[in-house]
Design an enzyme around this catalytic site. Sequence first.
Site, short mmCIF file in Angstrom:
data_model
loop_
_atom_site.label_atom_id
_atom_site.label_comp_id
_atom_site.label_asym_id
_atom_site.label_seq_id
_atom_site.Cartn_x
_atom_site.Cartn_y
_atom_site.Cartn_z
N CYS A 1 2.60 51.19 24.23
CA CYS A 1 3.88 51.88 24.09
C CYS A 1 3.90 52.79 22.87
O CYS A 1 3.73 52.34 21.74
CB CYS A 1 5.00 50.86 23.99
SG CYS A 1 6.61 51.59 23.70
N CYS B 1 -6.13 39.74 -16.70
CA CYS B 1 -6.18 40.91 -17.59
C CYS B 1 -6.80 42.06 -16.80
O CYS B 1 -8.01 42.06 -16.52
CB CYS B 1 -7.02 40.58 -18.81
SG CYS B 1 -7.00 41.86 -20.08
#
Length: 325
Positions: free
Chosen positions: A12, A295
């Site tokens: 679709c 970090c």
Amino acid sequence: MNIERATFAGGCFWCMEPPFKKLEGVIEVISGYTGGHVKDPTYEEVCAGDTGHAEAIQVSYDPAKITYSRLLEVFWQQVDPTDTEGQFVDKGPQYLTAIFYHSPEQQALANKSKEELEKSGRFKSPVATKILPFSEFYVAEEYHQDYYKKNPVRYKLYRVNSGRDQFIKKVWGEGFHLFQKPDKRELKERLSQLQYKVTQENDTERAFNNEYWDNKKAGIYVDIVSGEPLFSSLHKFDSGTGWPSFAEPIEPENIVEREDSSIFMKRTEIRSRHADSHLGHVFPDGPEPTRLRYCINSAALRFIPEEDLEKEGYGKYKSLFEQVS
């Protein structure tokens, strides 16, 4: 502007438009019919199944901003490529999946992506999606264009009942990002020199002299190369180190840990799963409750502000910030 086109059949076309319209670099997405033998077919003729045409979308895009490979990733993530009868609740030849290539380069990239999908082992059945030469594209009736905007209630009902979203979630999982890493030449063109050195050569940017170390805005941080979600501002804290620091990732499955002994000491390196970008390191000296400090180099990240999450295709993370406010 150099505009190129990509054509995909994925069942679709109402459901195929929205995912592509959200992508940066995509200029236009049109619903239509292609692959058959009838000129200027109507929706009724295509639905009858004897025109040879499939419901399809044609994507106009700027190759300087988004690659054809990226469009292929989005395509595969929207469909069941093993279905030989149609797509989800819609059955018939007009709902079969196919990639219609516009050039030999597109053909090669499409074949490569299909082979990689088959090798991934994600599907038990063979990938049935056909890769075919593009011939002609017939624009569908106006009421089909942007159907999800014009008829949002009916569209949502159809989408939920079609089973498409349930399939996508089951197969790909939350936060999964199918990604084909560009080659070095393309990465050097897309990334700044610092971004390339950090993500591809494991370099480290300067502390207190990077884009996000003191960013306090609400939003999420994604991989600069692939766009896979990594961290959230909700888990960001000031570690005093001069680099962006996070107590935990927003999608743990997108984080890979590796032992790093590059500077004569053992550390745990952090890389992104799908792009394999070097991000930084994780240390056991963060705040409660995780006691972790991720970090991370700013150069490895792209920040998506809270107000842009929907527009950028990360709408599912909006609820995180709504809960806080």
